[in-house]
Design a protein around this motif. Structure first.
Motif, short mmCIF file in Angstrom:
data_model
loop_
_atom_site.label_atom_id
_atom_site.label_comp_id
_atom_site.label_asym_id
_atom_site.label_seq_id
_atom_site.Cartn_x
_atom_site.Cartn_y
_atom_site.Cartn_z
N LEU A 234 0.83 -1.22 0.00
CA LEU A 234 0.00 0.00 0.00
C LEU A 234 0.85 1.26 0.00
O LEU A 234 0.53 2.25 -0.64
N ARG A 235 1.98 1.20 0.73
CA ARG A 235 2.86 2.38 0.81
C ARG A 235 3.45 2.73 -0.55
O ARG A 235 3.68 3.89 -0.86
N GLU A 236 3.65 1.67 -1.39
CA GLU A 236 4.24 1.92 -2.73
C GLU A 236 3.19 2.25 -3.78
O GLU A 236 3.54 2.52 -4.93
N LEU A 237 1.92 2.15 -3.41
CA LEU A 237 0.88 2.65 -4.34
C LEU A 237 0.87 4.17 -4.18
O LEU A 237 0.00 4.75 -3.56
N THR A 238 1.89 4.78 -4.75
CA THR A 238 2.13 6.20 -4.53
C THR A 238 1.11 7.06 -5.27
O THR A 238 0.40 6.59 -6.16
N ARG A 239 1.09 8.32 -4.91
CA ARG A 239 0.21 9.28 -5.56
C ARG A 239 0.41 9.26 -7.07
O ARG A 239 -0.55 9.25 -7.84
N GLU A 240 1.68 9.21 -7.47
CA GLU A 240 2.02 9.21 -8.89
C GLU A 240 1.44 7.98 -9.60
O GLU A 240 0.83 8.07 -10.66
N LEU B 108 -7.72 8.54 -1.19
CA LEU B 108 -7.33 7.13 -1.21
C LEU B 108 -6.01 6.92 -0.45
O LEU B 108 -5.85 5.94 0.29
N GLU B 109 -5.09 7.85 -0.62
CA GLU B 109 -3.83 7.75 0.13
C GLU B 109 -4.09 7.72 1.63
O GLU B 109 -3.44 6.99 2.37
N ARG B 110 -5.05 8.53 2.08
CA ARG B 110 -5.37 8.57 3.51
C ARG B 110 -6.02 7.26 3.96
O ARG B 110 -5.73 6.75 5.05
N ARG C 240 -3.28 4.78 4.41
CA ARG C 240 -2.52 4.94 5.66
C ARG C 240 -3.30 4.31 6.81
O ARG C 240 -2.74 3.66 7.69
N TYR C 241 -4.62 4.50 6.81
CA TYR C 241 -5.46 3.86 7.83
C TYR C 241 -5.37 2.34 7.69
O TYR C 241 -5.20 1.62 8.69
N TYR C 242 -5.48 1.83 6.46
CA TYR C 242 -5.41 0.38 6.24
C TYR C 242 -4.08 -0.18 6.78
O TYR C 242 -4.07 -1.25 7.40
N GLU C 243 -2.99 0.53 6.50
CA GLU C 243 -1.69 0.04 6.99
C GLU C 243 -1.71 -0.12 8.51
O GLU C 243 -1.27 -1.13 9.04
N PHE D 185 -4.49 -5.65 4.24
CA PHE D 185 -3.54 -5.91 3.16
C PHE D 185 -4.20 -6.09 1.81
O PHE D 185 -3.52 -6.30 0.80
N SER D 186 -5.53 -6.07 1.77
CA SER D 186 -6.22 -6.43 0.53
C SER D 186 -7.57 -5.71 0.51
O SER D 186 -8.15 -5.44 1.57
N PHE D 187 -8.05 -5.39 -0.69
CA PHE D 187 -9.35 -4.71 -0.78
C PHE D 187 -9.98 -4.93 -2.15
O PHE D 187 -9.30 -5.33 -3.11
N ASN D 188 -11.29 -4.65 -2.23
CA ASN D 188 -11.99 -4.45 -3.51
C ASN D 188 -12.41 -3.00 -3.57
O ASN D 188 -12.76 -2.40 -2.55
N ALA D 189 -12.38 -2.43 -4.78
CA ALA D 189 -12.82 -1.05 -4.93
C ALA D 189 -13.51 -0.89 -6.28
O ALA D 189 -13.32 -1.71 -7.19
N SER D 190 -14.32 0.16 -6.37
CA SER D 190 -14.96 0.48 -7.66
C SER D 190 -15.16 1.97 -7.77
O SER D 190 -15.21 2.69 -6.76
N LEU D 191 -15.26 2.42 -9.00
CA LEU D 191 -15.59 3.82 -9.30
C LEU D 191 -16.65 3.77 -10.39
O LEU D 191 -16.43 3.16 -11.44
N SER D 192 -17.82 4.36 -10.13
CA SER D 192 -18.98 4.17 -11.02
C SER D 192 -19.43 5.49 -11.63
O SER D 192 -19.53 6.50 -10.92
#
Ligand SMILES: [Zn+2]
Length: 342
Positions: free
Chosen positions: A121-127, A264-266, A269-272, A277-284
């Motif tokens: 998660l930490r390496e899923l950077t803003r960029e 999402l970054e925030r 940080r909460y997830y960490e 360590f794992s999630f599902n997400a969607s954008l509709s």
């Protein structure tokens, strides 16, 4: 206009842990104010996310063949047909979009988010996040420009194996479709009914009401309103971001992407800190000719129940009854996540 309905109830049994003395356990059923769909809240605090051995995913025996790793991409991943993407594939920064070799719909794009195979998660950077969303949404815009008969657009994301992700290498899926799923269609039609009845946009009213109630409202970041959903689709609670002013793909700007990524970054940080360590997400996104269905992003943690026999965190409730169950009250989740948005 919006009713947050909770049915509180309890169950009593003779408890072997207390010498068979009567024990009463409380649970709730909540009713989604938009769709009327229900969700059971029980088993509070009983399930904790399990730690994943990320380094172990580098082990060749575990890793197997990964078509998304840079050394295999050229030969192992498909290309789009020239009428869709004349370049065959598209890139932005490290993000790389290709057709799904196993398509779920007419236009099914996969955004590989990184060169690295294992990305915490930490390496899923803003960029990386910004590039992935921008590339995927740009792809959907191309589809919309060439095929207006597919009115719905969505991003879906399985991150790490507990989420159902078949590959550890981080990737998102982007669909242009006439069939975006039952949940989406229920929310779309209920949003239309709400607008006809009250002459207002449900999602706008929801954001305003949640902000005023301040029980589940996390924060506003730019155009996005972050909240813990009253009815959660995830076992460990759901965080949602509503963009009330965005109705279709055309309305979603680069600034909106930045606002989404900032939130999402925030959440990450909460997830960490919470050991997720794992999630599902969607954008509709809804169709382009309406103002009753706003864009939203939804994210739910996923976990194995244990790492002894790797029991999944979904069971008959979700698989057969189409009923979400949740072991975290949204108000408690909100209190935990909120400090990360300060
Ligand atoms: Zn890989």
């Amino acid at each position: 206009m919006i009713e947050f309905r909770k049915v509180e109830s309890e169950s009593t049994f003779l408890d072997p842990r207390k010498g068979f003395a009567p024990t009463t356990v409380r649970f709730q059923v909540r009713v989604d104010p938009l769709t009327g769909r229900t969700c059971h809240f029980s088993h509070f605090g009983a399930i904790k996310p399990q730690k994943l051995d990320l380094a172990g995913y580098h082990d060749p025996a575990v890793k197997g063949f990964c078509p998304f790793c840079p050394e295999h991409r050229e030969k192992a991943t498909p290309r789009f047909t020239p009428d869709i993407v004349p370049e065959g594939r598209l890139t932005q920064g490290e993000a790389f979009i290709i057709p799904n070799l196993f398509p779920y719909d007419i236009h099914s794009g996969v955004v590989v988010m990184s060169d690295d195979h294992v990305v915490g998660l930490r390496e899923l950077t803003r960029e990386r996040l910004r590039n992935a969303f921008a590339l995927g949404i740009g792809f959907l815009r191309r589809i919309a420009a060439t095929n207006g008969s597919l009115p719905y657009h969505l991003m879906t994301w399985n991150y790490m194996p507990p989420s159902g992700g078949g590959l550890v290498h981080p990737h998102q899926q982007y669909f242009a479709t006439a069939h975006p799923g039952n949940q989406f269609m229920d929310e779309l039609s209920a949003s239309q009914r709400f607008a006809e009845r009250y002459r207002q946009n449900y999602w706008y009213v929801l954001a305003r009401r949640e902000a005023a109630d301040n029980e589940r409202y996390i924060a506003r970041l730019g155009s996005g309103h972050w909240m813990a959903s009253f009815v959660s689709l995830g076992l460990l609670g759901e965080v949602m971001c509503v963009f009330p002013e965005v109705f279709s793909l055309d309305d979603f700007t680069d600034d909106d992407i930045d606002d989404l990524v900032a939130g999402l970054e925030r959440v990450f940080r909460y997830y960490e800190d919470a050991g997720v360590f794992s999630f599902n997400a969607s954008l509709s996104f809804g169709p382009s000719d309406q103002e009753h269905f706003s864009c939203y992003f939804r994210i739910v943690p996923r976990t194995f129940l244990n790492t002894r026999d790797f029991a999944p965190d979904l069971n008959f409730f979700q698989a057969i009854l189409s009923e979400p169950i949740c072991v975290v009250l949204p108000e408690d989740l909100c209190r935990e996540v909120k400090p990360y948005f300060k």
